[in-house]
Design a protein around this motif. Sequence first.
Motif, PDB file in Angstrom:
ATOM      1  N   ASN A 115       6.579   7.260  -0.549  1.00 32.93           N
ATOM      2  CA  ASN A 115       6.885   5.984  -1.194  1.00 32.93           C
ATOM      3  C   ASN A 115       6.695   6.052  -2.705  1.00 32.93           C
ATOM      4  O   ASN A 115       7.508   5.517  -3.464  1.00 32.93           O
ATOM      5  CB  ASN A 115       6.025   4.868  -0.613  1.00 32.93           C
ATOM      6  CG  ASN A 115       6.435   4.511   0.793  1.00 32.93           C
ATOM      7  OD1 ASN A 115       7.582   4.690   1.168  1.00 32.93           O
ATOM      8  ND2 ASN A 115       5.511   4.005   1.577  1.00 32.93           N
ATOM      9  N   ALA A 129      -1.800  -1.466   2.802  1.00 33.71           N
ATOM     10  CA  ALA A 129      -1.305  -2.445   1.821  1.00 33.71           C
ATOM     11  C   ALA A 129      -2.061  -2.307   0.499  1.00 33.71           C
ATOM     12  O   ALA A 129      -1.462  -2.356  -0.582  1.00 33.71           O
ATOM     13  CB  ALA A 129      -1.440  -3.865   2.373  1.00 33.71           C
ATOM     14  N   MET A 141      -0.866   0.925  -1.273  1.00 30.10           N
ATOM     15  CA  MET A 141       0.481   0.761  -1.830  1.00 30.10           C
ATOM     16  C   MET A 141       0.451  -0.098  -3.087  1.00 30.10           C
ATOM     17  O   MET A 141       1.101   0.211  -4.081  1.00 30.10           O
ATOM     18  CB  MET A 141       1.425   0.141  -0.796  1.00 30.10           C
ATOM     19  CG  MET A 141       2.026   1.138   0.163  1.00 30.10           C
ATOM     20  SD  MET A 141       2.976   2.455  -0.653  1.00 30.10           S
ATOM     21  CE  MET A 141       4.249   1.525  -1.484  1.00 30.10           C
ATOM     22  N   THR A 142      -0.316  -1.195  -3.039  1.00 30.87           N
ATOM     23  CA  THR A 142      -0.402  -2.089  -4.192  1.00 30.87           C
ATOM     24  C   THR A 142      -1.025  -1.371  -5.382  1.00 30.87           C
ATOM     25  O   THR A 142      -0.505  -1.438  -6.501  1.00 30.87           O
ATOM     26  CB  THR A 142      -1.229  -3.345  -3.835  1.00 30.87           C
ATOM     27  OG1 THR A 142      -0.578  -4.024  -2.754  1.00 30.87           O
ATOM     28  CG2 THR A 142      -1.352  -4.281  -5.015  1.00 30.87           C
ATOM     29  N   ARG A 197       1.417   1.257  -6.745  1.00 27.36           N
ATOM     30  CA  ARG A 197       2.501   0.616  -7.497  1.00 27.36           C
ATOM     31  C   ARG A 197       2.022   0.208  -8.884  1.00 27.36           C
ATOM     32  O   ARG A 197       2.703   0.414  -9.885  1.00 27.36           O
ATOM     33  CB  ARG A 197       2.995  -0.614  -6.726  1.00 27.36           C
ATOM     34  CG  ARG A 197       4.482  -0.691  -6.652  1.00 27.36           C
ATOM     35  CD  ARG A 197       4.993  -1.871  -5.845  1.00 27.36           C
ATOM     36  NE  ARG A 197       4.790  -1.694  -4.410  1.00 27.36           N
ATOM     37  CZ  ARG A 197       4.000  -2.458  -3.665  1.00 27.36           C
ATOM     38  NH1 ARG A 197       3.355  -3.468  -4.159  1.00 27.36           N
ATOM     39  NH2 ARG A 197       3.874  -2.217  -2.382  1.00 27.36           N
ATOM     40  N   LEU A 209       7.901  -8.361   4.723  1.00 30.75           N
ATOM     41  CA  LEU A 209       8.103  -7.108   3.988  1.00 30.75           C
ATOM     42  C   LEU A 209       8.372  -7.367   2.507  1.00 30.75           C
ATOM     43  O   LEU A 209       7.807  -6.693   1.637  1.00 30.75           O
ATOM     44  CB  LEU A 209       9.267  -6.316   4.593  1.00 30.75           C
ATOM     45  CG  LEU A 209       9.032  -5.697   5.965  1.00 30.75           C
ATOM     46  CD1 LEU A 209      10.328  -5.178   6.551  1.00 30.75           C
ATOM     47  CD2 LEU A 209       7.993  -4.606   5.892  1.00 30.75           C
ATOM     48  N   TYR A 257       5.566  -5.886   0.083  1.00 34.10           N
ATOM     49  CA  TYR A 257       5.945  -4.619  -0.525  1.00 34.10           C
ATOM     50  C   TYR A 257       6.795  -4.748  -1.785  1.00 34.10           C
ATOM     51  O   TYR A 257       6.736  -3.881  -2.650  1.00 34.10           O
ATOM     52  CB  TYR A 257       6.659  -3.721   0.486  1.00 34.10           C
ATOM     53  CG  TYR A 257       5.729  -3.262   1.577  1.00 34.10           C
ATOM     54  CD1 TYR A 257       4.682  -2.406   1.298  1.00 34.10           C
ATOM     55  CD2 TYR A 257       5.873  -3.712   2.885  1.00 34.10           C
ATOM     56  CE1 TYR A 257       3.804  -1.992   2.282  1.00 34.10           C
ATOM     57  CE2 TYR A 257       5.004  -3.307   3.879  1.00 34.10           C
ATOM     58  CZ  TYR A 257       3.975  -2.451   3.559  1.00 34.10           C
ATOM     59  OH  TYR A 257       3.116  -2.047   4.539  1.00 34.10           O
ATOM     60  N   ASP A 304       4.513  -7.599  -4.317  1.00 34.23           N
ATOM     61  CA  ASP A 304       3.100  -7.242  -4.540  1.00 34.23           C
ATOM     62  C   ASP A 304       2.106  -8.311  -4.115  1.00 34.23           C
ATOM     63  O   ASP A 304       1.076  -8.489  -4.754  1.00 34.23           O
ATOM     64  CB  ASP A 304       2.859  -6.892  -6.013  1.00 34.23           C
ATOM     65  CG  ASP A 304       3.386  -5.531  -6.374  1.00 34.23           C
ATOM     66  OD1 ASP A 304       3.532  -4.705  -5.458  1.00 34.23           O
ATOM     67  OD2 ASP A 304       3.639  -5.287  -7.561  1.00 34.23           O
ATOM     68  N   LEU A 344       8.445  -2.901   9.519  1.00 40.90           N
ATOM     69  CA  LEU A 344       8.587  -1.515   9.055  1.00 40.90           C
ATOM     70  C   LEU A 344       9.226  -0.646  10.129  1.00 40.90           C
ATOM     71  O   LEU A 344      10.043   0.224   9.835  1.00 40.90           O
ATOM     72  CB  LEU A 344       7.219  -0.949   8.657  1.00 40.90           C
ATOM     73  CG  LEU A 344       6.661  -1.443   7.328  1.00 40.90           C
ATOM     74  CD1 LEU A 344       5.228  -0.969   7.144  1.00 40.90           C
ATOM     75  CD2 LEU A 344       7.525  -0.997   6.169  1.00 40.90           C
TER      76      LEU A 344
END
Length: 182
Positions: free
Chosen positions: A40, A79, A82-83, A86, A141, A145, A148, A173
């Motif tokens: 990702n 989560a 990923m946050t 990012r 989603l 994603y 944020d 997902l």
Amino acid sequence: MRGSAGPGGGAGADGPAAGGRGDELVALLYREFRAPLLRNVRLLTGGDEQWAEDVFQEAALRAWRRADGLSRERGELWAWMMTVSRRIVIDDRRQRGTRPVEVEAGRGEDPAVPDASEPTLSALVLAQVLPGLADHHREALVLVYLRDRSVGEAAEELGVPPGTVKSRLHYGLRALRDALRR
């Protein structure tokens, strides 16, 4: 690792107070999340493998510093990672934008032009696949994603319990993965 490991990053420069708890968390992150997270993050970094690895390591370091406060629940931890990843990429882009790298092109050589086709293609494919998902999966989603939002914020915005958002993310997902395979 990147140079942002300094004071003020959670439980301190020496890591979490619970010693082995942070090490267990990092081992879990590498075992469970490294490969999918790198996939990702590679999309976010325009395919830059080294940058993606640096982002993962920085996110793992931040998790290690906050080991006592992070949930070990797989969906919440994913989560969070990923946050954070990012946001690291966004911060890196901003920093690179303030001080451009000076490179002298050799004589007779064309300067290399980065290939931005992969993120563009991914965005196009995602734009085609998302409308085919169930509304409740797509909403969850997009909020978590793409916008944020945390699971809690998404739950509040959707008016459902956090567990429902996690379930919708899981099945959304899965549906997204199946649609992309087709």
